[in-house]
Design a protein around this motif. Structure first.
Motif, mmCIF file in Angstrom:
data_model
loop_
_atom_site.group_PDB
_atom_site.id
_atom_site.type_symbol
_atom_site.label_atom_id
_atom_site.label_comp_id
_atom_site.label_asym_id
_atom_site.label_seq_id
_atom_site.Cartn_x
_atom_site.Cartn_y
_atom_site.Cartn_z
ATOM 1 N N HIS A 184 0.815 -1.217 0.000
ATOM 2 C CA HIS A 184 0.000 0.000 0.000
ATOM 3 C C HIS A 184 0.852 1.271 0.000
ATOM 4 O O HIS A 184 0.391 2.317 -0.451
ATOM 5 C CB HIS A 184 -0.943 -0.006 1.205
ATOM 6 N N PHE A 214 1.505 3.072 -3.201
ATOM 7 C CA PHE A 214 0.422 3.885 -3.750
ATOM 8 C C PHE A 214 0.819 5.333 -4.051
ATOM 9 O O PHE A 214 0.526 5.839 -5.134
ATOM 10 C CB PHE A 214 -0.757 3.832 -2.787
ATOM 11 N N PHE A 263 -0.422 5.745 2.436
ATOM 12 C CA PHE A 263 -1.690 5.619 1.717
ATOM 13 C C PHE A 263 -2.442 6.950 1.706
ATOM 14 O O PHE A 263 -3.040 7.334 0.705
ATOM 15 C CB PHE A 263 -2.546 4.530 2.369
ATOM 16 N N ASN A 286 -2.373 -4.622 -6.478
ATOM 17 C CA ASN A 286 -1.903 -4.068 -5.211
ATOM 18 C C ASN A 286 -2.700 -4.573 -4.011
ATOM 19 O O ASN A 286 -2.154 -4.815 -2.938
ATOM 20 C CB ASN A 286 -1.974 -2.541 -5.292
ATOM 21 N N ILE A 287 -3.988 -4.781 -4.195
ATOM 22 C CA ILE A 287 -4.852 -5.150 -3.076
ATOM 23 C C ILE A 287 -4.648 -6.603 -2.665
ATOM 24 O O ILE A 287 -4.707 -6.944 -1.482
ATOM 25 C CB ILE A 287 -6.332 -4.891 -3.446
#
Length: 306
Positions: A52, A55, A106, A201-202
């Protein structure tokens, strides 16, 4: 037989699937190896944090029209370095420091992206994976980066294991624990970034942690664990791709579901540490205790460095 043959051969008729199989297999193998060290040290949270924390790097790269993967890698490495530095203060536990920088990174990414209207669709591939849309250049990048990562892991394996098993003893023995922390965080970051194309990414944390967790259930020997982890990761990735092609569903999500199914199977049927084996062992101990009049005692599950 023809249906099975078609199931196995049909995806290979497409060039984009050939690329996808290569990247999926390499990502699964790389994450299986690196994930073994992550699971050994009980630092699964760092994988989620690094994934994360990439990001904001992706956000900056998007705003300035740079390479999204490179931007994510730089941001992830910076965050990993900050975590390693701040974790040297033993007053704070590692997971607390990770939580601070995970949230901050994030939040920074959201703020940056809020200045760029119309960003959602462009970042869909980063968040959820785009393994069917990768190029020959992406395959080469994953292959080269993965080979270098595995080489570094091989060179530093003994030192990383020593720090993972007993940090204070490793420091007393003269090992550079801070440098090894940075090296491991950087390795985790690179493994995550090159795997983001496969599952996004998740979901990338599942590819990093779950195969190694399966291997941990199957063996007490670290050497065997580091062989089983990449086998499970690579096998689950390829199986997930086959199923996604056959069922016409999202590849990244199916890969994660398959590797999770592997974990559930291992949780139930692992020879020594599975649910069935534990029930059987507990029953035998109760029977032995009843026969001798001595209460049974549980045993720990140490890992053997071999």
């Amino acid at each position: 037989m023809s249906a099975v043959s078609d199931f196995l051969t049909a995806p290979w008729e497409h060039v984009f699937m050939q690329r996808a199989f290569l990247v999926a297999a390499m990502s699964g193998i790389i994450c299986g190896v690196i994930g073994s060290h992550v699971v050994l040290r009980g630092m699964a949270f760092i994988g989620d944090a690094v994934a994360h924390s990439a990001f904001p790097g992706v956000a900056v790269a998007f705003v300035f029209q740079w390479n999204l993967t490179l931007g994510g890698a730089v941001a992830g490495l910076i965050t990993a370095l900050l975590v390693a530095v701040f974790s040297q203060n033993r007053r704070l536990k590692e997971d607390s420091v990770i939580g601070v920088f995970f949230a901050a990174a994030f939040g920074l990414g959201i703020v940056i992206l809020s200045t760029a209207p119309g960003y959602s669709g462009s970042l869909e591939s980063f968040l959820f994976g785009q393994i069917l849309g990768i190029s020959d250049g992406d395959v080469a990048t994953v292959a080269v980066a993965g080979a270098l990562l595995l080489l570094v892991t091989l060179v530093l394996n003994k030192e990383l294991v020593a720090v993972g098993l007993d940090r204070e003893t490793a420091r007393a023995a003269g090992l550079p624990t801070f440098a090894l922390d940075i090296a491991l965080y950087a390795m985790v970051t690179i493994a995550i970034v090159i795997s983001i194309q496969a599952v996004g990414n998740i979901l990338v944390l599942a590819l990093l942690i779950t195969p190694a967790a399966c291997a941990r259930l199957l063996t007490d020997r670290l050497g065997v664990m580091m062989i089983l982890g990449p086998i499970i990761g690579g096998g689950a990735s390829i199986t997930g791709l086959y199923l996604s092609f056959s069922l016409n569903v999202a590849a990244g999500g199916m890969i994660v579901l398959v590797v999770t199914a592997f974990f559930l199977i291992c949780w139930c049927v692992a020879p020594r540490h599975g649910l069935i084996a534990r029930f059987r062992t507990a029953a035998l101990r109760r029977a032995a205790g009843a026969a001798t009049g001595v209460p049974s005692e549980g045993t720990s599950d140490p890992i053997t460095v071999a």
